[in-house]
Design an enzyme around this catalytic site. Structure first.
Site, PDB file in Angstrom:
ATOM      1  N   ASN A 171      -5.402  -5.117  -6.366  1.00  9.35           N
ATOM      2  CA  ASN A 171      -6.611  -4.527  -5.793  1.00  9.35           C
ATOM      3  C   ASN A 171      -6.545  -3.008  -5.695  1.00  9.35           C
ATOM      4  O   ASN A 171      -7.587  -2.352  -5.632  1.00  9.35           O
ATOM      5  CB  ASN A 171      -6.831  -5.127  -4.389  1.00  9.35           C
ATOM      6  CG  ASN A 171      -7.885  -4.382  -3.601  1.00  9.35           C
ATOM      7  OD1 ASN A 171      -9.060  -4.400  -3.935  1.00  9.35           O
ATOM      8  ND2 ASN A 171      -7.454  -3.711  -2.533  1.00  9.35           N
TER       9      ASN A 171
ATOM     10  N   ASP B  98       0.855  -1.189   0.000  1.00  8.38           N
ATOM     11  CA  ASP B  98       0.000   0.000   0.000  1.00  8.38           C
ATOM     12  C   ASP B  98       0.886   1.232   0.000  1.00  8.38           C
ATOM     13  O   ASP B  98       2.052   1.184   0.432  1.00  8.38           O
ATOM     14  CB  ASP B  98      -0.923   0.007   1.217  1.00  8.38           C
ATOM     15  CG  ASP B  98      -2.160   0.851   1.000  1.00  8.38           C
ATOM     16  OD1 ASP B  98      -3.220   0.284   0.674  1.00  8.38           O
ATOM     17  OD2 ASP B  98      -2.073   2.093   1.129  1.00  8.38           O
TER      18      ASP B  98
ATOM     19  N   LYS C  11     -12.006   0.368 -15.631  1.00  8.21           N
ATOM     20  CA  LYS C  11     -12.402  -0.976 -15.235  1.00  8.21           C
ATOM     21  C   LYS C  11     -12.739  -1.848 -16.441  1.00  8.21           C
ATOM     22  O   LYS C  11     -12.567  -3.074 -16.394  1.00  8.21           O
ATOM     23  CB  LYS C  11     -13.567  -0.906 -14.245  1.00  8.21           C
ATOM     24  CG  LYS C  11     -13.177  -0.275 -12.902  1.00  8.21           C
ATOM     25  CD  LYS C  11     -11.997  -0.976 -12.253  1.00  8.21           C
ATOM     26  CE  LYS C  11     -11.669  -0.429 -10.878  1.00  8.21           C
ATOM     27  NZ  LYS C  11     -10.538  -1.145 -10.233  1.00  8.21           N
TER      28      LYS C  11
ATOM     29  N   TYR D 261     -13.512   6.146 -14.409  1.00 11.11           N
ATOM     30  CA  TYR D 261     -13.527   4.899 -13.643  1.00 11.11           C
ATOM     31  C   TYR D 261     -14.059   3.748 -14.491  1.00 11.11           C
ATOM     32  O   TYR D 261     -13.464   2.669 -14.539  1.00 11.11           O
ATOM     33  CB  TYR D 261     -14.381   5.082 -12.392  1.00 11.11           C
ATOM     34  CG  TYR D 261     -14.462   3.863 -11.502  1.00 11.11           C
ATOM     35  CD1 TYR D 261     -13.416   3.539 -10.641  1.00 11.11           C
ATOM     36  CD2 TYR D 261     -15.585   3.035 -11.518  1.00 11.11           C
ATOM     37  CE1 TYR D 261     -13.487   2.424  -9.821  1.00 11.11           C
ATOM     38  CE2 TYR D 261     -15.664   1.920 -10.701  1.00 11.11           C
ATOM     39  CZ  TYR D 261     -14.612   1.615  -9.855  1.00 11.11           C
ATOM     40  OH  TYR D 261     -14.689   0.503  -9.057  1.00 11.11           O
TER      41      TYR D 261
END
Length: 262
Positions: free
Chosen positions: A95, A43, A165, A161
């Protein structure tokens, strides 16, 4: 039946989870540890990463690496750290992502559009890229990329977005064709509305004065009538990571409560 249950376990497997301090990321890492995997949390937010490590360390072998998803040097370093600490790599959960800026198409700036594409597409591509050789060395592997229901349908006000995706699914299908001969499976997970911070951010952007109204409208569009949980998405990711999904490759698997069934 015992063999079938064992195939759902992750004993002896090594996993990287990017975006590990987010709701889906932490829930996935937690479940992986409970299923016997060794997990590297990746992260960009160091303080959150430290806190997440403290929560998950009692569950098993876990490490942490600070990295920015779209920065190749830091993602390569995270993969190298994983191999050094745990001896190999079997599972990559790409992710890390952002919902970006919610605006109509004509109001988005180039910078806003590029920022979303950079994190959600380049970041996932880099995660894929830097796990291929370690997985080839193991003779197998599972890559799970986070897409979205917006990777299959349009969604007003979040064009960047949705575009990102959709691109993730294209990456997944192409990588699956390239890597299948090496025993490496590549799949996407498409969450619908999930009860977490990212969804709350989107609700607020779409309706700053009444974000609860956005949630009510979305819940009315879901066959099951509710948002999903981080843990429900993690269960699907864990299935795709495990040998129980050994013939699943190149597809997107939805966890959306029936949101796009209509």
């Amino acid at each position: 039946m015992t063999d079938e249950i064992n195939r759902q376990r992750l004993d002896g497997k090594v996993a990287i989870v990017t975006g590990a301090t987010g709701g889906i990321g932490e829930a996935t890492a937690k479940l992986f540890l409970q299923l016997g995997a060794k997990v590297m949390l990746v992260d960009i937010e160091g303080e959150k990463l430290t806190a997440t490590l403290e929560r998950l360390t009692p569950l098993g072998e876990v490490g942490g690496s600070i990295a920015e998803a779209a920065d190749e040097q830091s993602i390569a370093a995270a993969a190298a750290t994983t191999i050094e600490q745990f001896g190999g790599l079997d599972i990559m959960v790409a992710n890390a992502g952002t919902v970006g800026t919610a605006k109509p198409v004509e109001l988005l700036s180039v910078a806003e559009f590029e920022a979303t594409i950079r994190t959600n597409v380049i970041g996932i591509w880099l995660s894929m890229k830097h796990c291929v050789e370690p997985m080839k060395a193991r003779g197998a592997g599972s890559i799970i990329a986070l897409s979205s229901v917006a990777g299959c349908i349009g969604f007003p006000a979040i064009s960047a977005y949705a575009a990102s995706k959709h691109a993730v699914y294209g990456l997944v299908k192409t990588a699956a064709l390239e890597l299948g001969p090496y025993g490496i499976r590549v799949n996407a997970v498409g969450p619908g509305p999930i009860d977490n911070q990212m969804m709350a951010s989107l609700e607020h952007q779409l309706s700053p004065d009444d974000p609860a109204a956005v949630r009510s409208q979305l819940e009315a569009s879901i066959a099951m009538g509710r948002y999903g949980t981080n843990e429900e998405v993690a269960q699907l990711i864990a299935f795709l990571a495990s040998d129980a999904s050994s013939y699943c490759n190149g597809s997107i698997y939805m966890a959306d409560g029936g949101f796009i069934a209509a």
